[in-house]
Scaffold this motif. Structure first.
Motif, PDB file in Angstrom:
ATOM      1  N   ALA A 126       0.935  -1.339   0.028  1.00 44.67           N
ATOM      2  CA  ALA A 126       0.043   0.056   0.004  1.00 44.67           C
ATOM      3  C   ALA A 126       0.827   1.258  -0.002  1.00 44.67           C
ATOM      4  CB  ALA A 126      -0.854   0.084   1.216  1.00 44.67           C
ATOM      5  N   ALA A 127       2.055   0.855  -0.079  1.00 44.23           N
ATOM      6  CA  ALA A 127       3.050   2.276  -0.098  1.00 44.23           C
ATOM      7  C   ALA A 127       3.019   3.148  -1.215  1.00 44.23           C
ATOM      8  CB  ALA A 127       4.604   1.874  -0.066  1.00 44.23           C
ATOM      9  N   SER A 128       3.075   4.560  -1.033  1.00 46.08           N
ATOM     10  CA  SER A 128       3.130   5.495  -2.088  1.00 46.08           C
ATOM     11  C   SER A 128       4.582   5.603  -2.764  1.00 46.08           C
ATOM     12  CB  SER A 128       2.853   6.825  -1.496  1.00 46.08           C
ATOM     13  OG  SER A 128       1.573   6.759  -0.928  1.00 46.08           O
ATOM     14  N   ALA A 129       5.525   5.056  -1.970  1.00 41.40           N
ATOM     15  CA  ALA A 129       7.137   5.224  -2.424  1.00 41.40           C
ATOM     16  C   ALA A 129       7.759   4.270  -1.882  1.00 41.40           C
ATOM     17  CB  ALA A 129       7.783   6.404  -2.026  1.00 41.40           C
ATOM     18  N   THR A 130       8.452   3.358  -2.904  1.00 43.29           N
ATOM     19  CA  THR A 130       9.560   2.135  -2.363  1.00 43.29           C
ATOM     20  C   THR A 130      10.621   2.513  -2.767  1.00 43.29           C
ATOM     21  OG1 THR A 130       7.563   0.571  -2.560  1.00 43.29           O
ATOM     22  CG2 THR A 130       9.718  -0.316  -2.238  1.00 43.29           C
ATOM     23  N   ILE A 131      11.617   2.736  -1.660  1.00 43.70           N
ATOM     24  CA  ILE A 131      12.978   2.964  -2.044  1.00 43.70           C
ATOM     25  C   ILE A 131      13.799   1.624  -2.213  1.00 43.70           C
ATOM     26  CG2 ILE A 131      14.931   4.346  -1.333  1.00 43.70           C
ATOM     27  CD1 ILE A 131      12.802   5.856   0.913  1.00 43.70           C
ATOM     28  N   LEU A 132      14.928   1.822  -3.319  1.00 42.88           N
ATOM     29  CA  LEU A 132      15.933   0.682  -3.154  1.00 42.88           C
ATOM     30  C   LEU A 132      16.990   1.274  -2.117  1.00 42.88           C
ATOM     31  CD1 LEU A 132      16.548  -1.915  -4.510  1.00 42.88           C
ATOM     32  CD2 LEU A 132      17.846  -0.585  -6.290  1.00 42.88           C
ATOM     33  N   SER A 133      17.212   0.424  -1.202  1.00 43.28           N
ATOM     34  CA  SER A 133      18.510   1.030  -0.743  1.00 43.28           C
ATOM     35  C   SER A 133      19.538  -0.144  -0.356  1.00 43.28           C
ATOM     36  CB  SER A 133      17.731   1.085   1.279  1.00 43.28           C
ATOM     37  OG  SER A 133      17.525  -0.335   1.572  1.00 43.28           O
ATOM     38  N   ALA A 134      20.724   0.265   0.176  1.00 44.93           N
ATOM     39  CA  ALA A 134      21.881  -0.808   0.626  1.00 44.93           C
ATOM     40  C   ALA A 134      22.230  -0.620   1.698  1.00 44.93           C
ATOM     41  CB  ALA A 134      22.714  -0.802  -0.941  1.00 44.93           C
ATOM     42  N   GLU A 135      23.060  -1.866   2.267  1.00 43.43           N
ATOM     43  CA  GLU A 135      23.847  -1.454   3.369  1.00 43.43           C
ATOM     44  C   GLU A 135      25.357  -1.554   2.966  1.00 43.43           C
ATOM     45  OE1 GLU A 135      21.833  -4.569   5.850  1.00 43.43           O
ATOM     46  OE2 GLU A 135      20.746  -3.168   6.735  1.00 43.43           O
ATOM     47  N   TRP A 136      25.694  -0.434   3.471  1.00 43.02           N
ATOM     48  CA  TRP A 136      27.246  -0.259   3.265  1.00 43.02           C
ATOM     49  C   TRP A 136      28.307  -0.221   4.475  1.00 43.02           C
ATOM     50  CZ3 TRP A 136      27.369   3.592  -1.243  1.00 43.02           C
ATOM     51  CH2 TRP A 136      27.079   2.930  -2.761  1.00 43.02           C
ATOM     52  N   ALA A 137      29.081  -0.632   4.554  1.00 41.76           N
ATOM     53  CA  ALA A 137      30.163  -0.455   5.842  1.00 41.76           C
ATOM     54  C   ALA A 137      30.545   0.923   5.772  1.00 41.76           C
ATOM     55  CB  ALA A 137      31.462  -1.314   5.468  1.00 41.76           C
ATOM     56  N   GLN A 138      30.746   1.709   4.656  1.00 44.11           N
ATOM     57  CA  GLN A 138      31.278   2.908   4.694  1.00 44.11           C
ATOM     58  C   GLN A 138      30.392   3.799   3.841  1.00 44.11           C
ATOM     59  OE1 GLN A 138      35.335   2.355   3.474  1.00 44.11           O
ATOM     60  NE2 GLN A 138      35.840   1.893   5.709  1.00 44.11           N
ATOM     61  N   PRO A 139      29.149   4.265   4.373  1.00 38.02           N
ATOM     62  CA  PRO A 139      27.995   4.942   3.770  1.00 38.02           C
ATOM     63  C   PRO A 139      28.388   6.456   3.399  1.00 38.02           C
ATOM     64  CG  PRO A 139      27.400   4.676   6.223  1.00 38.02           C
ATOM     65  CD  PRO A 139      28.902   4.089   5.740  1.00 38.02           C
ATOM     66  N   ALA A 140      29.669   7.039   3.937  1.00 39.17           N
ATOM     67  CA  ALA A 140      29.704   8.470   3.891  1.00 39.17           C
ATOM     68  C   ALA A 140      29.356   9.090   2.583  1.00 39.17           C
ATOM     69  CB  ALA A 140      31.235   8.838   4.361  1.00 39.17           C
ATOM     70  N   GLY A 141      28.847   9.967   2.631  1.00 42.30           N
ATOM     71  CA  GLY A 141      28.629  10.819   1.331  1.00 42.30           C
ATOM     72  C   GLY A 141      27.109  10.452   0.643  1.00 42.30           C
ATOM     73  N   TYR A 142      26.564   9.422   1.294  1.00 39.92           N
ATOM     74  CA  TYR A 142      25.086   9.188   0.627  1.00 39.92           C
ATOM     75  C   TYR A 142      24.192   9.600   1.523  1.00 39.92           C
ATOM     76  CZ  TYR A 142      27.110   6.499  -3.271  1.00 39.92           C
ATOM     77  OH  TYR A 142      27.849   6.167  -4.449  1.00 39.92           O
ATOM     78  N   GLY A 143      22.935   9.659   1.037  1.00 38.69           N
ATOM     79  CA  GLY A 143      21.745  10.139   1.864  1.00 38.69           C
ATOM     80  C   GLY A 143      21.384   8.807   2.704  1.00 38.69           C
ATOM     81  N   ARG A 144      20.836   8.721   4.020  1.00 35.51           N
ATOM     82  CA  ARG A 144      20.595   7.589   4.795  1.00 35.51           C
ATOM     83  C   ARG A 144      19.124   7.501   5.015  1.00 35.51           C
ATOM     84  NH1 ARG A 144      25.509   8.999   5.325  1.00 35.51           N
ATOM     85  NH2 ARG A 144      26.824   8.305   6.971  1.00 35.51           N
ATOM     86  N   ILE A 145      18.735   6.196   5.144  1.00 41.27           N
ATOM     87  CA  ILE A 145      17.407   5.697   5.383  1.00 41.27           C
ATOM     88  C   ILE A 145      17.169   5.920   6.866  1.00 41.27           C
ATOM     89  CG2 ILE A 145      15.577   3.979   5.121  1.00 41.27           C
ATOM     90  CD1 ILE A 145      16.670   4.904   2.354  1.00 41.27           C
ATOM     91  N   ILE A 146      16.063   6.482   7.309  1.00 40.77           N
ATOM     92  CA  ILE A 146      15.718   6.647   8.607  1.00 40.77           C
ATOM     93  C   ILE A 146      14.475   5.752   8.647  1.00 40.77           C
ATOM     94  CG2 ILE A 146      15.070   8.121  10.466  1.00 40.77           C
ATOM     95  CD1 ILE A 146      17.905   8.824   9.101  1.00 40.77           C
ATOM     96  N   ARG A 147      14.416   4.792   9.426  1.00 41.83           N
ATOM     97  CA  ARG A 147      13.334   4.061   9.597  1.00 41.83           C
ATOM     98  C   ARG A 147      12.518   4.356  10.944  1.00 41.83           C
ATOM     99  NH1 ARG A 147      12.695  -0.879   5.898  1.00 41.83           N
ATOM    100  NH2 ARG A 147      14.740  -0.826   4.752  1.00 41.83           N
ATOM    101  N   ARG A 148      11.343   3.810  10.852  1.00 43.06           N
ATOM    102  CA  ARG A 148      10.477   3.943  12.177  1.00 43.06           C
ATOM    103  C   ARG A 148      10.531   2.696  12.778  1.00 43.06           C
ATOM    104  NH1 ARG A 148       5.508   7.545  11.058  1.00 43.06           N
ATOM    105  NH2 ARG A 148       4.347   5.880  11.934  1.00 43.06           N
ATOM    106  N   GLU A 149       9.837   2.508  13.875  1.00 45.03           N
ATOM    107  CA  GLU A 149      10.135   1.163  14.629  1.00 45.03           C
ATOM    108  C   GLU A 149       9.276   0.158  14.031  1.00 45.03           C
ATOM    109  OE1 GLU A 149       8.855   1.901  18.604  1.00 45.03           O
ATOM    110  OE2 GLU A 149      10.736   2.569  19.154  1.00 45.03           O
ATOM    111  N   ASP A 150       8.205   0.393  13.119  1.00 47.16           N
ATOM    112  CA  ASP A 150       7.451  -0.535  12.339  1.00 47.16           C
ATOM    113  C   ASP A 150       8.173  -0.997  11.134  1.00 47.16           C
ATOM    114  OD1 ASP A 150       7.082   1.353  10.863  1.00 47.16           O
ATOM    115  OD2 ASP A 150       4.953   1.774  10.758  1.00 47.16           O
TER     116      ASP A 150
END
Ligand code: UD1
Ligand code: CA
Length: 511
Positions: A126-150
């Motif tokens: 039911a989402a209005s947006a779905t983001i493709l994210s990735a987990e990186w050891a060195q994420p500097a320079g990139y925008g970060r995903i802020i998740r809620r508890e759910d």
């Protein structure tokens, strides 16, 4: 992999300042292709309703690449950020689709399968947006995903705006999204340029979606490398390497043999048949097509060639824009270019250059030759050192050589010239006139032998040497200080030179 009711938007208007290049970022190459072309090719299998690219820097050059790929372009001028780019894309999309997959033009490693998975997930939730994210050891320079508890997404925070707590988050925004457009458009209208770059960020749209009560999901890419962006030269090199590795793995899985694969460079558009062996240091570039059962030996560089089955390219050959039929053999150290054509079983050996020439079946040109603008009939033997003199200073002229001709070593063929079938050319000839079939052509000075001449000369030289050895050395005059002045040395030198010239002008009495 058809995407229902969906378009693709590629954001490609940026300059790519961090590359320090006059070339727009998406025109840089990785794996032998422009970045933008990689992205388009990843999207094509999804069969979207339309692919739209937002362009700005070097819009004309980028559009020229995209048009044949069926991509529509729209210009963003000036470039006021990724959010602004999406506002511009809206004009091109109109109301024709419900969903859009949005990608940056500078993340070329993304795979079609990953995009299809993103679209599927978005469609099902039911989402209005779905983001493709990735987990990186060195994420500097990139925008970060802020998740809620759910587990849903609250916001994307750009690197520069991170709080100390957020900085340790290693889930990054890839800039690849699926959006439900009627939910996105009102959020884009509310974007504000309240950031260091005074731009409208598409990433701010996520928090705005949340604020209007929408759900946002993020899909973590299984292969984190797929979302690598090309912001710096180091990124470009890493992405290039990844494409090369991917291409080699694909080809080896399809039966291509490689020795020291890491040393072999293969562009993305190259095709190689099974059971072909590639030795260390080989480069296959552009749209090279290599058949099955070939051997491409060490150090050879082949670009835009078509090579049929069973061809052997020996070490250190350079072959470009040429066609080699089955069982041809080339090299070592041969150079074939600009529409060189080798028919079946033709052989070209070391230090032979072939340009705009066709060598018939089983023709042999094994040593030290230049063959330009020539047509050579089957089974002709081209002797060592044969040169087609194709250039008269103004034009390139043709040389036509028949079948089963024997060309002696060190023959110069002054074009335009024709040699009939079965003719024979004596070594060292300079051929300026056509040779009829089955004739022998000799075109060189006749040899003269002078008996005893060499021995007599040696005796004479011996006598001279003895005379000079027994002569008293001249007394050396110590030069005065003045003698070292540059003007005086020059004067002395000029005097001597003038005397020598005068002697030379005088006819010798002895001859
Ligand atoms: C962007 C994201 C960041 C993410 C990263 C992933 C924003 C604000 N940030 O940052 O969260 O982690 O990608 O790679 O979106 N472009 C336009 N018009 C513009 C500006 C950019 O078309 O006015 C295009 C660029 O050509 C590029 C893409 O958008 O292809 C992304 O822009 P870029 O400047 O590279 O964004 P990043 O700083 O990498
Ligand atoms: Ca980027």
């Amino acid at each position: 992999m058809a995407l229902p009711d969906c378009a693709v938007v590629i954001l490609a208007a940026g300059k790519g300042t961090r590359l320090k290049s006059p070339l727009a970022k998406v025109l840089h190459r990785a794996g032998g292709r422009t970045l933008i072309e990689h992205v388009v090719r990843a999207c094509q299998p999804l069969k979207p309703r339309a692919i739209i690219a937002v362009v700005g820097h070097q819009a004309a050059e980028i559009s020229a690449i995209l048009k044949p790929l069926g991509v529509q372009t729209i210009v963003q001028e000036p470039q006021r950020g990724t959010g602004h780019a999406m506002q511009v894309a809206r004009r091109a999309l109109g109301g024709r689709v419900k969903y859009a997959i949005v990608l940056p033009g500078d993340a070329p490693l993304v795979r079609s399968e990953t995009l299809a998975e993103l679209a599927r997930l978005h469609h099902q939730s039911a989402a209005s947006a779905t983001i493709l994210s990735a987990e990186w050891a060195q994420p500097a320079g990139y925008g970060r995903i802020i998740r809620r508890e759910d587990g849903t997404v609250q916001a994307i925070v750009e690197d520069a705006a991170l709080t100390d707590d957020q900085r340790s988050i290693n889930e990054i925004n890839s800039s690849i999204y699926a959006f439900t457009l009627d939910k996105l458009w009102p959020c884009l209208a509310r974007l504000r340029p309240d950031n260091a770059h005074r731009e409208l960020y598409l990433t701010d749209g996520i928090a705005l979606l949340r604020a209007q009560g929408d759900i946002v999901h993020a899909l973590v890419a299984a292969d984190a490398d797929e979302v690598l962006g090309c912001n710096t030269r180091a990124d470009l090199a890493a992405v290039d390497l990844a494409f090369r590795r991917r291409k080699r793995a694909e080809l080896m899985a399809a039966g291509v043999g490689m020795l020291m694969p890491e040393s072999i460079l293969i562009d993305s558009d190259v095709a190689v048949g099974p059971d072909t062996l590639l030795e260390p240091g080989v480069q296959l570039l552009g749209k090279a097509r290599i058949g099955a059962g070939c051997t491409i030996r060490t150090g050879s560089i082949l670009s835009d060639v078509t090579i049929e089955d069973g061809v052997v390219v020996k070490p250190y050959c350079v072959i470009s824009s040429s066609y080699l039929s089955a069982d041809a053999q080339v090299g070592p150290f041969a150079h074939l270019r600009d529409a060189a054509r080798l028919f079946e079983g033709a052989r070209v050996g070391n230090f032979v250059e072939v340009k705009k020439s066709a060598l018939g079946e089983r023709v042999k040109a094994m040593h030290l030759s230049y063959l330009g603008n020539a047509r050579i009939g089957s089974e002709t033997n081209v002797g060592a050192g044969t040169i087609t003199c194709n250039y008269d200073g103004a034009n390139k002229n043709p040389t036509t050589i028949g079948r089963r001709v024997f060309i002696g070593s060190d023959t110069a063929l002054v074009a335009p010239v024709k040699v009939g079938d079965g003719a024979y050319i004596a070594a060292g000839s300079t051929i300026t006139e056509n040779i009829p079939s089955d004739a022998l052509a000799i075109a060189r000075g006749r040899q003269v032998n002078k008996p005893g001449w060499a021995a007599a000369r040696r005796r004479e030289m011996g006598a001279v040497a003895k005379h000079t050895a027994t002569r008293k050395p001249k007394r050396r005059v110590r030069p005065r200080a003045r003698a070292h002045s540059r003007t005086r040395s020059l004067r002395v030198f000029r005097g001597k030179a003038a005397a020598a010239a005068k002697r030379a002008r005088k006819p010798s009495r002895r001859r």
